[in-house]
Design a protein around this motif. Structure first.
Motif, PDB file in Angstrom:
ATOM      1  N   GLY A  98       0.828  -1.203   0.000  1.00 11.08           N
ATOM      2  CA  GLY A  98       0.000   0.000   0.000  1.00 11.08           C
ATOM      3  C   GLY A  98       0.861   1.251   0.000  1.00 11.08           C
ATOM      4  N   HIS A  99       0.326   2.305  -0.554  1.00  8.02           N
ATOM      5  CA  HIS A  99       1.101   3.555  -0.682  1.00  8.02           C
ATOM      6  C   HIS A  99       0.185   4.744  -0.922  1.00  8.02           C
ATOM      7  CE1 HIS A  99       0.520   1.910  -4.770  1.00  8.02           C
ATOM      8  NE2 HIS A  99       0.266   3.179  -5.074  1.00  8.02           N
ATOM      9  N   TYR A 100       0.755   5.930  -0.686  1.00  5.56           N
ATOM     10  CA  TYR A 100       0.231   7.167  -1.260  1.00  5.56           C
ATOM     11  C   TYR A 100       1.011   7.390  -2.545  1.00  5.56           C
ATOM     12  CZ  TYR A 100      -1.686   8.449   3.360  1.00  5.56           C
ATOM     13  OH  TYR A 100      -2.377   8.476   4.536  1.00  5.56           O
ATOM     14  N   HIS A 101       0.495   8.239  -3.395  1.00  5.92           N
ATOM     15  CA  HIS A 101       1.302   8.653  -4.537  1.00  5.92           C
ATOM     16  C   HIS A 101       2.248   9.763  -4.075  1.00  5.92           C
ATOM     17  CE1 HIS A 101      -1.729   6.874  -7.606  1.00  5.92           C
ATOM     18  NE2 HIS A 101      -0.962   5.955  -7.052  1.00  5.92           N
ATOM     19  N   ALA A 102       3.457   9.785  -4.612  1.00  2.00           N
ATOM     20  CA  ALA A 102       4.456  10.794  -4.218  1.00  2.00           C
ATOM     21  C   ALA A 102       3.974  12.190  -4.604  1.00  2.00           C
ATOM     22  CB  ALA A 102       5.797  10.471  -4.881  1.00  2.00           C
ATOM     23  N   ALA A 107      -4.934  10.681  -8.962  1.00  2.00           N
ATOM     24  CA  ALA A 107      -5.885   9.581  -8.778  1.00  2.00           C
ATOM     25  C   ALA A 107      -5.381   8.303  -9.445  1.00  2.00           C
ATOM     26  CB  ALA A 107      -7.236   9.985  -9.371  1.00  2.00           C
ATOM     27  N   GLU A 108      -6.163   7.242  -9.303  1.00  2.00           N
ATOM     28  CA  GLU A 108      -5.825   5.972  -9.964  1.00  2.00           C
ATOM     29  C   GLU A 108      -7.097   5.166 -10.203  1.00  2.00           C
ATOM     30  OE1 GLU A 108      -2.487   3.984  -8.320  1.00  2.00           O
ATOM     31  OE2 GLU A 108      -2.734   2.201  -9.596  1.00  2.00           O
ATOM     32  N   ILE A 109      -7.104   4.441 -11.312  1.00  2.00           N
ATOM     33  CA  ILE A 109      -8.203   3.521 -11.617  1.00  2.00           C
ATOM     34  C   ILE A 109      -7.679   2.094 -11.556  1.00  2.00           C
ATOM     35  CG2 ILE A 109      -9.462   2.629 -13.613  1.00  2.00           C
ATOM     36  CD1 ILE A 109     -10.067   5.556 -14.336  1.00  2.00           C
ATOM     37  N   TYR A 110      -8.398   1.235 -10.866  1.00  2.00           N
ATOM     38  CA  TYR A 110      -8.104  -0.200 -10.854  1.00  2.00           C
ATOM     39  C   TYR A 110      -9.319  -0.906 -11.473  1.00  2.00           C
ATOM     40  CZ  TYR A 110      -4.249  -0.297  -7.352  1.00  2.00           C
ATOM     41  OH  TYR A 110      -3.064  -0.160  -6.668  1.00  2.00           O
ATOM     42  N   LEU A 111      -9.117  -1.615 -12.564  1.00  2.00           N
ATOM     43  CA  LEU A 111     -10.194  -2.425 -13.144  1.00  2.00           C
ATOM     44  C   LEU A 111      -9.899  -3.882 -12.813  1.00  2.00           C
ATOM     45  CD1 LEU A 111     -12.711  -2.857 -14.898  1.00  2.00           C
ATOM     46  CD2 LEU A 111     -11.187  -2.927 -16.897  1.00  2.00           C
ATOM     47  N   GLY A 146      -4.479   7.023   0.107  1.00  2.00           N
ATOM     48  CA  GLY A 146      -3.589   5.872   0.116  1.00  2.00           C
ATOM     49  C   GLY A 146      -4.407   4.630  -0.228  1.00  2.00           C
ATOM     50  N   HIS A 147      -3.736   3.606  -0.809  1.00  2.00           N
ATOM     51  CA  HIS A 147      -4.506   2.438  -1.250  1.00  2.00           C
ATOM     52  C   HIS A 147      -3.693   1.157  -1.167  1.00  2.00           C
ATOM     53  CE1 HIS A 147      -2.881   4.862  -4.547  1.00  2.00           C
ATOM     54  NE2 HIS A 147      -2.582   3.728  -5.165  1.00  2.00           N
ATOM     55  N   ARG A 148      -4.417   0.096  -0.848  1.00  2.00           N
ATOM     56  CA  ARG A 148      -3.838  -1.241  -0.661  1.00  2.00           C
ATOM     57  C   ARG A 148      -4.855  -2.269  -1.173  1.00  2.00           C
ATOM     58  NH1 ARG A 148      -2.162  -2.879   5.259  1.00  2.00           N
ATOM     59  NH2 ARG A 148      -0.075  -2.818   4.345  1.00  2.00           N
ATOM     60  N   GLY A 168       4.230   8.670  -9.103  1.00  2.00           N
ATOM     61  CA  GLY A 168       5.242   8.087  -8.217  1.00  2.00           C
ATOM     62  C   GLY A 168       4.605   7.393  -7.015  1.00  2.00           C
ATOM     63  N   HIS A 169       5.455   6.893  -6.097  1.00  2.00           N
ATOM     64  CA  HIS A 169       4.958   6.139  -4.939  1.00  2.00           C
ATOM     65  C   HIS A 169       5.590   6.636  -3.657  1.00  2.00           C
ATOM     66  CE1 HIS A 169       4.172   3.461  -8.334  1.00  2.00           C
ATOM     67  NE2 HIS A 169       3.116   3.107  -7.641  1.00  2.00           N
ATOM     68  N   ASN A 170       4.798   6.737  -2.622  1.00  2.00           N
ATOM     69  CA  ASN A 170       5.287   7.078  -1.276  1.00  2.00           C
ATOM     70  C   ASN A 170       4.830   5.960  -0.339  1.00  2.00           C
ATOM     71  OD1 ASN A 170       5.506   7.962   1.349  1.00  2.00           O
ATOM     72  ND2 ASN A 170       4.337   9.843   1.084  1.00  2.00           N
TER      73      ASN A 170
HETATM   74 ZN    ZN Z   1      -1.175   3.689  -6.645  1.00  2.00          ZN
END
Ligand code: ZN
Ligand code: F6R
Length: 198
Positions: A98-102, A107-111, A146-148, A168-170
């Motif tokens: 899991g992370h936040y974006h840097a 945003a992000e889409i997960y299909l 943040g997402h996991r 990016g990723h944090n």
């Molecule tokens: Zn992400």
């Protein structure tokens, strides 16, 4: 973590296509293939002793990510296949770090293509949310969340993800804060519980 660059010779500054195996849930010729084992998940599960036992026994793969090396720039789109394996650690379902974006306002889409599970999400101030993953269901992760991914099923949970080029990723902040929710599967029953009660 094992990460390696593969032999894909696709040039990214010209239009290109990518082949997927949607049954296996893999990108066929990725430029980056990341494999995270149980031993890269220390500090994430409630039951640290069960995780150590699992690492000593077989250190199984927790998840894999297949990507192309898209430049980390505004205007580009990052995309990947995220494949999380089934299993539990002391009853808690296998999950990604899991992370936040840097760049947090991205945003992000997960299909979801295969499998079942949940996306756990949280804001830095503490608010949390979750969304069900099922094949054909899309999860929208808004900016700042943040997402996991958590696999609650018996087969790999596979999603196609798309997010802004610069994101990016944090990992550090959410690792310190921890996710407020945990997902357990005991006797076939899935439960999402506050992390403190877990
Ligand atoms: Zn992400
Ligand atoms: C990218 C993204 C996914 C994850 C992947 C692995 O922004 O959200 O591609 O990177 O599911 O999870 P992490 O990155 O948390 O180890």
């Amino acid at each position: 973590m094992k990460e390696h660059t593969t032999g894909s010779s696709v040039k990214l500054d010209k239009p290109f296509g990518v082949d997927y195996d949607l049954v296996q849930g893999i990108m066929k010729d990725p430029q980056v293939h990341t494999i995270r084992l149980a031993s890269s998940m220390r500090g994430h599960y409630k039951d640290a002793a069960s995780l150590e036992a699992l690492i000593a026994q077989s250190d199984p793969v927790h998840y894999e990510v297949f990507e192309m090396k898209i430049p980390q720039e505004v205007g580009q789109l990052q995309f990947c296949i995220s494949k999380t394996y089934p299993g539990t650690v002391g009853g808690e379902c296998f999950m990604t770090k899991g992370h936040y974006h840097a760049v947090p306002g991205t945003a992000e889409i997960y299909l979801c293509l295969r499998g079942e599970g949940y996306m756990l999400m949280k804001l830095p101030a503490g608010e949390s949310a979750y969304e069900k993953f099922l094949p054909g269901r899309m999860c929208y992760v808004p900016p700042f969340w943040g997402h996991r991914t958590v696999n609650t099923g018996d087969e790999p949970l596979i999603s196609f993800c798309v997010y802004p080029g610069e994101a990016g990723h944090n990992y550090g902040d959410i690792e310190k804060e921890r996710f407020p929710l945990r997902v357990f599967k005991r006797g076939g029953k899935v439960e999402i519980v506050p992390a403190k009660a877990g």
